[in-house]
Write a protein that holds these residues in place. Structure first.
Motif, short mmCIF file in Angstrom:
data_model
loop_
_atom_site.label_atom_id
_atom_site.label_comp_id
_atom_site.label_asym_id
_atom_site.label_seq_id
_atom_site.Cartn_x
_atom_site.Cartn_y
_atom_site.Cartn_z
N GLY A 29 -9.90 2.36 -7.22
CA GLY A 29 -10.15 1.70 -5.94
C GLY A 29 -8.95 1.04 -5.32
N LYS A 30 -9.18 0.00 -4.59
CA LYS A 30 -8.13 -0.69 -3.84
C LYS A 30 -7.28 -1.47 -4.84
N SER A 31 -6.09 -0.98 -5.05
CA SER A 31 -5.30 -1.61 -6.11
C SER A 31 -3.88 -1.83 -5.64
N ASP A 32 -3.07 -2.21 -6.54
CA ASP A 32 -1.65 -2.42 -6.33
C ASP A 32 -0.98 -1.11 -5.89
N GLY A 33 -0.34 -1.11 -4.73
CA GLY A 33 0.29 0.10 -4.18
C GLY A 33 1.35 0.68 -5.09
N LEU A 34 2.12 -0.18 -5.73
CA LEU A 34 3.17 0.32 -6.63
C LEU A 34 2.57 1.00 -7.85
N LYS A 35 1.48 0.40 -8.36
CA LYS A 35 0.79 1.00 -9.53
C LYS A 35 0.21 2.36 -9.14
N ALA A 36 -0.33 2.43 -7.93
CA ALA A 36 -0.92 3.69 -7.46
C ALA A 36 0.15 4.78 -7.41
N VAL A 37 1.32 4.44 -6.88
CA VAL A 37 2.42 5.42 -6.79
C VAL A 37 2.87 5.82 -8.20
N GLU A 38 2.95 4.82 -9.07
CA GLU A 38 3.34 5.06 -10.47
C GLU A 38 2.43 6.13 -11.10
N ALA A 39 1.14 6.08 -10.72
CA ALA A 39 0.13 6.96 -11.33
C ALA A 39 0.30 8.43 -10.97
N VAL A 40 1.06 8.73 -9.91
CA VAL A 40 1.25 10.16 -9.57
C VAL A 40 2.67 10.65 -9.87
N ARG A 43 7.09 2.80 -2.10
CA ARG A 43 5.67 3.12 -1.88
C ARG A 43 5.46 4.41 -1.10
N PHE A 44 6.57 5.10 -0.76
CA PHE A 44 6.46 6.41 -0.12
C PHE A 44 6.33 7.50 -1.18
N VAL A 45 5.42 8.44 -0.95
CA VAL A 45 5.33 9.67 -1.75
C VAL A 45 5.25 10.80 -0.74
N ARG A 46 5.91 11.93 -1.01
CA ARG A 46 5.95 12.99 0.00
C ARG A 46 5.36 14.29 -0.53
N SER A 47 4.42 14.86 0.23
CA SER A 47 3.78 16.12 -0.18
C SER A 47 4.25 17.31 0.67
N SER A 48 5.32 17.12 1.45
CA SER A 48 5.74 18.20 2.36
C SER A 48 6.95 18.97 1.84
N PHE A 49 8.11 18.65 2.31
CA PHE A 49 9.36 19.37 1.97
C PHE A 49 10.51 18.54 2.50
N THR A 50 11.74 18.91 2.15
CA THR A 50 12.87 18.33 2.88
C THR A 50 13.76 19.46 3.37
N LEU A 51 14.59 19.13 4.33
CA LEU A 51 15.52 20.12 4.88
C LEU A 51 16.52 20.55 3.82
N TRP A 52 16.96 19.60 3.00
CA TRP A 52 17.89 19.95 1.92
C TRP A 52 17.22 20.94 0.96
N GLN A 53 15.97 20.68 0.63
CA GLN A 53 15.25 21.52 -0.33
C GLN A 53 15.15 22.96 0.15
N ILE A 66 0.86 -1.20 0.00
CA ILE A 66 0.00 0.00 0.00
C ILE A 66 0.89 1.24 0.00
N PRO A 67 0.42 2.35 -0.59
CA PRO A 67 1.22 3.58 -0.56
C PRO A 67 1.13 4.27 0.80
N LEU A 95 -3.07 13.73 -3.74
CA LEU A 95 -2.34 12.58 -4.29
C LEU A 95 -3.14 11.30 -4.12
N ILE A 96 -3.73 11.12 -2.96
CA ILE A 96 -4.53 9.90 -2.70
C ILE A 96 -5.73 9.84 -3.65
N TYR A 97 -6.43 10.96 -3.80
CA TYR A 97 -7.59 10.99 -4.70
C TYR A 97 -7.16 10.69 -6.14
N THR A 98 -6.00 11.23 -6.54
CA THR A 98 -5.53 11.01 -7.92
C THR A 98 -5.14 9.55 -8.12
N MET A 99 -4.48 8.96 -7.12
CA MET A 99 -4.11 7.54 -7.22
C MET A 99 -5.37 6.70 -7.38
#
Ligand code: PHB
Length: 390
Positions: free
Chosen positions: A322-333, A133-143, A115-116, A312-316
């Protein structure tokens, strides 16, 4: 219109109608109690604003959020909560995560369950390397730190010191500042790492004073930690000594500005979101916030992290059905671009981290209220820390 179309495609793909409509659960792990409860509260508010604007359904499915309280950085407890959400609640997504160690801890679980997990805040670069399966909508310290360190060097500062909380994001901030500032010709004369649970900052202030640095770069998790550090900076006479104070915008987040008061007036920070950001998208985000909660004073980087995370979740869901392959969901965004209340953003297809504009902002009093006024902008900044040195 677009949503309706995607919904229709989804229903047809399943060869079913409304009878097969499902409830898709999203498990949110965050502090909802204790000193860092503002993270959980603002995640909840960001989610509510998104659902108020875009509805609670994607296609035929209803999206439901399940909240679990984790009051402080506690990876073992984070893992236990994630396990419960996956096994008992049967969530299709994990989300939230204020603190880096809590996000890192769930990597093996999301891989096993396929799952993502959408990170609304935790900001250490290495997180997205721990699982595809991680996607990040925040920021990083490096950024955030690279543009800031260049700015400090441009001001003519020659000697700086870093003071950071001694864990993932602090260590990233220190590394980003040192590498960038030294490349620009400055010198970092000392690097202070403070225990995450520090509450007495006076000894660190003494060390900063004694170092001969003209400027300090500081990172601490937003909330009581940043408040206490900024107060100590003001109370220990560092400002009077002419030492300049810089850091990412966690230090001057909007809900803390009234308590910080004049201690941070005139301070320049770098960050991806300011309540004072001037755009139509931010205006309508704040208007909806006010409509739902009576005030938009709490609207801060974590509200926007959650708001965009839900996007991101709505777009995935819309793209993969619906409930699908987590990797495919991440691929979609991967490569997805949209206009956030913070400005234009894109999910970097390699790092699965959000590319965005980083702003230099100064704390000003406008109509009697403190705000982070944007003064300069660096568009399309990547996570400079992704796979660094690997
Ligand atoms: C993190 O643990 O990654 C973290 C926590 C609080 C912040 C920023 C980053 O304000």
């Amino acid at each position: 219109m677009r949503k309706a179309l995607l919904g229709a495609v989804f229903a047809t793909a399943l060869g079913a109608g409304a009878a097969d409509a499902a409830t898709i659960k999203v498990g949110v792990i965050a502090p909802f109690s204790g000193p860092f409860a503002m993270f959980g509260q603002t995640f909840k508010e960001g989610i509510a604003v998104y659902q108020a604007v875009h509805g609670k359904t994607v296609g035929a499915d209803t999206v439901e959020f399940v909240f679990k309280d984790l009051d402080q950085a506690n990876p073992a407890q984070s893992k236990a909560l994630a396990q419960e959400l996956i096994v008992k609640e049967k969530v299709s997504f994990l989300a939230g995560f204020a603190f880096t160690p809590d996000a890192m801890a769930v990597a093996p679980l999301i891989d096993e369950a396929n799952i993502p997990a959408v990170i609304f805040n935790a900001a250490t670069s290495a997180i997205t390397e721990k699982s595809p399966r991680f996607v990040r909508s925040s920021f990083t310290l490096w950024q955030n730190t690279v543009p800031l360190a260049n700015h400090v060097a441009k001001l003519g500062v020659k000697k700086a010191i870093t003071a950071v909380s001694d864990y993932g994001p602090g260590i990233d901030g220190e590394a980003a500042f040192k590498a960038t500032f030294e490349k620009a010709g400055g010198a970092v004369v000392d690097t202070i790492r403070m225990p995450l649970k520090s509450t007495d900052f006076a000894p660190f202030m003494q060390r900063i004073k004694d170092s001969g640095a003209e400027a300090v770069y500081a990172f601490l998790p937003a909330g009581p930690t940043t408040l206490a550090f900024a107060k100590a900076f003001a109370d220990n006479g560092l400002k009077e000594k002419g030492i300049q104070f810089f850091g990412p915008g966690d230090i001057t987040q909007e809900p803390d500005l009234p308590a910080l008061g004049d201690a941070v007036l005139g301070m320049t920070t770098s960050f991806h979101y300011s309540q004072a950001h001037e755009s139509a998208a931010n205006k309508s985000f704040l208007a909806k916030y006010k409509e739902l909660f009576g005030s938009s004073d709490n609207a801060t980087f974590t509200s926007v992290g959650a708001y965009d995370g839900v996007h991101l979740i709505y777009t995935m869901l819309a793209k993969t059905g619906g409930k699908s392959d987590g990797l495919k969901a991440v691929e979609a965004v991967k490569g997805l671009s949209w206009e956030s209340p913070r400005g234009p953003v894109t999910i970097d297809p390699d790092s699965r981290h959000i590319r965005q504009t980083i702003y230099l902002r100064t704390v000003e009093r406008v109509n009697g209220k403190l705000q982070n006024t944007e003064k300069d902008a660096f568009p399309a900044q990547p996570d400079f820390g992704y796979k660094l040195g690997k």
